[in-house]
Design an enzyme around this catalytic site. Structure first.
Site, PDB file in Angstrom:
ATOM      1  N   GLY A   8       0.850  -1.197   0.000  1.00 32.27           N
ATOM      2  CA  GLY A   8       0.000   0.000   0.000  1.00 32.27           C
ATOM      3  C   GLY A   8       0.884   1.244   0.000  1.00 32.27           C
ATOM      4  O   GLY A   8       0.585   2.256   0.649  1.00 32.27           O
ATOM      5  N   GLY A  11       0.014   5.378  -0.827  1.00 36.92           N
ATOM      6  CA  GLY A  11      -0.934   6.193  -0.062  1.00 36.92           C
ATOM      7  C   GLY A  11      -0.246   7.338   0.672  1.00 36.92           C
ATOM      8  O   GLY A  11       0.957   7.588   0.494  1.00 36.92           O
ATOM      9  N   GLN A  12      -1.027   8.024   1.492  1.00 32.16           N
ATOM     10  CA  GLN A  12      -0.509   9.207   2.184  1.00 32.16           C
ATOM     11  C   GLN A  12       0.718   8.861   3.022  1.00 32.16           C
ATOM     12  O   GLN A  12       1.730   9.566   2.974  1.00 32.16           O
ATOM     13  CB  GLN A  12      -1.603   9.801   3.086  1.00 32.16           C
ATOM     14  CG  GLN A  12      -1.191  11.103   3.755  1.00 32.16           C
ATOM     15  CD  GLN A  12      -2.097  11.491   4.925  1.00 32.16           C
ATOM     16  OE1 GLN A  12      -2.882  10.688   5.405  1.00 32.16           O
ATOM     17  NE2 GLN A  12      -1.980  12.719   5.376  1.00 32.16           N
ATOM     18  N   ASP A  34       2.449  -1.854  -4.500  1.00 35.08           N
ATOM     19  CA  ASP A  34       1.154  -1.180  -4.570  1.00 35.08           C
ATOM     20  C   ASP A  34       0.404  -1.733  -5.776  1.00 35.08           C
ATOM     21  O   ASP A  34       0.981  -2.329  -6.680  1.00 35.08           O
ATOM     22  CB  ASP A  34       1.355   0.334  -4.715  1.00 35.08           C
ATOM     23  CG  ASP A  34       0.113   1.122  -4.322  1.00 35.08           C
ATOM     24  OD1 ASP A  34       0.017   1.520  -3.147  1.00 35.08           O
ATOM     25  OD2 ASP A  34      -0.764   1.317  -5.179  1.00 35.08           O
ATOM     26  N   ASP A  54      -1.460  -6.737  -5.875  1.00 35.14           N
ATOM     27  CA  ASP A  54      -2.744  -6.571  -5.208  1.00 35.14           C
ATOM     28  C   ASP A  54      -2.620  -7.232  -3.832  1.00 35.14           C
ATOM     29  O   ASP A  54      -2.309  -8.435  -3.757  1.00 35.14           O
ATOM     30  CB  ASP A  54      -3.824  -7.252  -6.068  1.00 35.14           C
ATOM     31  CG  ASP A  54      -5.210  -7.117  -5.476  1.00 35.14           C
ATOM     32  OD1 ASP A  54      -5.333  -6.731  -4.292  1.00 35.14           O
ATOM     33  OD2 ASP A  54      -6.175  -7.420  -6.204  1.00 35.14           O
ATOM     34  N   TYR A 143     -14.941   1.626   9.029  1.00 32.19           N
ATOM     35  CA  TYR A 143     -13.484   1.780   9.170  1.00 32.19           C
ATOM     36  C   TYR A 143     -13.061   1.390  10.589  1.00 32.19           C
ATOM     37  O   TYR A 143     -12.116   0.618  10.785  1.00 32.19           O
ATOM     38  CB  TYR A 143     -13.127   3.234   8.873  1.00 32.19           C
ATOM     39  CG  TYR A 143     -11.681   3.603   9.046  1.00 32.19           C
ATOM     40  CD1 TYR A 143     -10.711   3.124   8.182  1.00 32.19           C
ATOM     41  CD2 TYR A 143     -11.283   4.464  10.075  1.00 32.19           C
ATOM     42  CE1 TYR A 143      -9.380   3.488   8.329  1.00 32.19           C
ATOM     43  CE2 TYR A 143      -9.954   4.835  10.220  1.00 32.19           C
ATOM     44  CZ  TYR A 143      -9.010   4.345   9.354  1.00 32.19           C
ATOM     45  OH  TYR A 143      -7.699   4.718   9.506  1.00 32.19           O
ATOM     46  N   LYS A 147     -10.728  -1.595  12.067  1.00 29.59           N
ATOM     47  CA  LYS A 147      -9.536  -1.293  12.866  1.00 29.59           C
ATOM     48  C   LYS A 147      -9.533  -2.093  14.177  1.00 29.59           C
ATOM     49  O   LYS A 147      -8.512  -2.620  14.580  1.00 29.59           O
ATOM     50  CB  LYS A 147      -9.423   0.217  13.128  1.00 29.59           C
ATOM     51  CG  LYS A 147      -8.961   1.002  11.903  1.00 29.59           C
ATOM     52  CD  LYS A 147      -7.573   0.545  11.447  1.00 29.59           C
ATOM     53  CE  LYS A 147      -7.082   1.208  10.194  1.00 29.59           C
ATOM     54  NZ  LYS A 147      -5.879   0.572   9.626  1.00 29.59           N
ATOM     55  N   ILE A 173      -3.447  12.207  10.124  1.00 30.02           N
ATOM     56  CA  ILE A 173      -2.069  12.529   9.725  1.00 30.02           C
ATOM     57  C   ILE A 173      -2.076  13.707   8.749  1.00 30.02           C
ATOM     58  O   ILE A 173      -2.799  13.697   7.752  1.00 30.02           O
ATOM     59  CB  ILE A 173      -1.374  11.303   9.078  1.00 30.02           C
ATOM     60  CG1 ILE A 173      -1.401  10.095  10.030  1.00 30.02           C
ATOM     61  CG2 ILE A 173       0.059  11.658   8.675  1.00 30.02           C
ATOM     62  CD1 ILE A 173      -0.663  10.268  11.336  1.00 30.02           C
TER      63      ILE A 173
END
Ligand code: SER
Length: 319
Positions: A8, A11-12, A34, A54, A143, A147, A173
């Site tokens: 991943g 991402g940010q 990614d 993936d 979400y 988590k 973040i």
């Protein structure tokens, strides 16, 4: 930790964690993976070792892990809270699917695994102020459900199989490289871009709504430090509360005004994201992370604001 895989990676967090890990551990020791094709990605990711994959394709992940002799994995695959409410089934499929794959692969291949949890793992019945490390967790967003599930699965794999799972509960973040996208805390990133471009921001979160936030350099430090920590001192293991600042929209606006005096803000509330924000803590207590592995953040609201405006002003002027 010698050979690291970041899943991943675009991402940010990944887009800044990968270059930082390469700086710390060496270019050849960090593999970025990614779903995206290399041509869609920033040079900082694809200039080093990059594998398109993936995270729901377990055999492909195993292939990468064996090819590069990976011993540690950062799992940064997730749909965030706001987009999760639009696509709950997809959120579960991706967030839990990637984690279950990586936990099993970590078990079979004796890997260490970092998985971030979030302030999203708390809910409306959680104590809001100085939210303890161990407390009520009944999140109301999908979400958050993924988590909490992730926290429990990571604990279970450690207890049952001895997998070296570790993690922290990240606040919202704030960063200047890659936009978050689809989160509830995104306003605190967008506001800097709009302040520089237009001198004005329309905020979708109500005045008076406090949330924990963190600047990217502290986020990277938390992710690396918890993986480097001597685990014999751990009482907890996954999902350490980590905090550095907590503010309401007026406070970030006031901090921006100190640097850009003409900045103005008004409000157009998004009920979905407002509802999520109100179900999250005002401020977490991170004393366990401080005691068990020496967590200590560097940035506060003013120092972050100065840095964000300096970096973004230079970049947006060039564009
Ligand atoms: N930044 C995330 C979100 O807003 C919280 O972890 O969804």
């Amino acid at each position: 930790m010698k050979k690291i895989l970041v899943v991943g990676a675009s991402g940010q967090i990944g887009s800044e964690l990968v270059p930082e890990l390469r700086r710390v551990y060496g270019e050849d020791n960090v593999v970025a993976a990614d779903l995206k094709e290399p041509s869609q990605l920033a040079p900082t990711l694809v200039n080093g070792i990059y594998e398109q994959a993936d995270a729901l394709d377990a055999p492909r992940l195993v292939e990468i892990i064996k090819k590069h002799n990976i011993d540690s994995v950062y799992n940064l695959v997730a749909l965030l809270s706001s987009v999760g409410e639009q696509k709950p089934q997809l959120s579960w499929k991706i967030n839990i699917g990637a984690l279950v794959n990586l936990l099993e692969i970590a078990r079979e291949n004796h890997l260490a695994l970092f998985t971030p949890s979030s302030i999203g793992a708390f809910g409306p019945t959680t104590p809001k102020d100085n939210t303890p490390q161990d407390t009520i967790q009944r999140p109301t967003s999908i979400y958050g459900v993924t988590k909490v599930t992730g926290e429990l699965l990571c604990d279970y794999y450690f207890k049952k199989y001895g997998v070296d799972t570790r993690g922290v509960r990240f606040p919202g973040i704030i960063s200047s490289v890659t936009l978050p996208g689809g989160g509830t805390t995104d306003y605190a990133v967008d506001i800097y871009y709009e302040a520089i471009k237009k001198g004005h921001y329309t905020c979708y979160i109500k005045p008076g709504t406090y949330m924990d936030m963190m600047y990217m350099p502290d986020c990277l430090k938390a992710a690396i430090d918890v993986m480097e920590a001597d685990s014999s001192k751990f009482i907890h293991r996954n999902c350490f509360n980590v905090a550095s600042m907590s503010f309401e929209p007026e406070q970030i606006a006031a901090a921006i005004k100190k640097v850009i005096p003409g900045f103005t803000m008004d409000y157009d509330i998004d009920p979905v994201r407002q509802g999520i924000a109100e179900s999250w803590p005002n401020k977490m207590d991170d004393s366990c992370a401080r005691a068990e592995w020496g967590w200590k953040p560097t940035y506060d609201l003013d120092s972050m604001t100065e840095d964000m405006i300096r970096i973004l002003s230079a970049r947006l002027k060039k564009a």
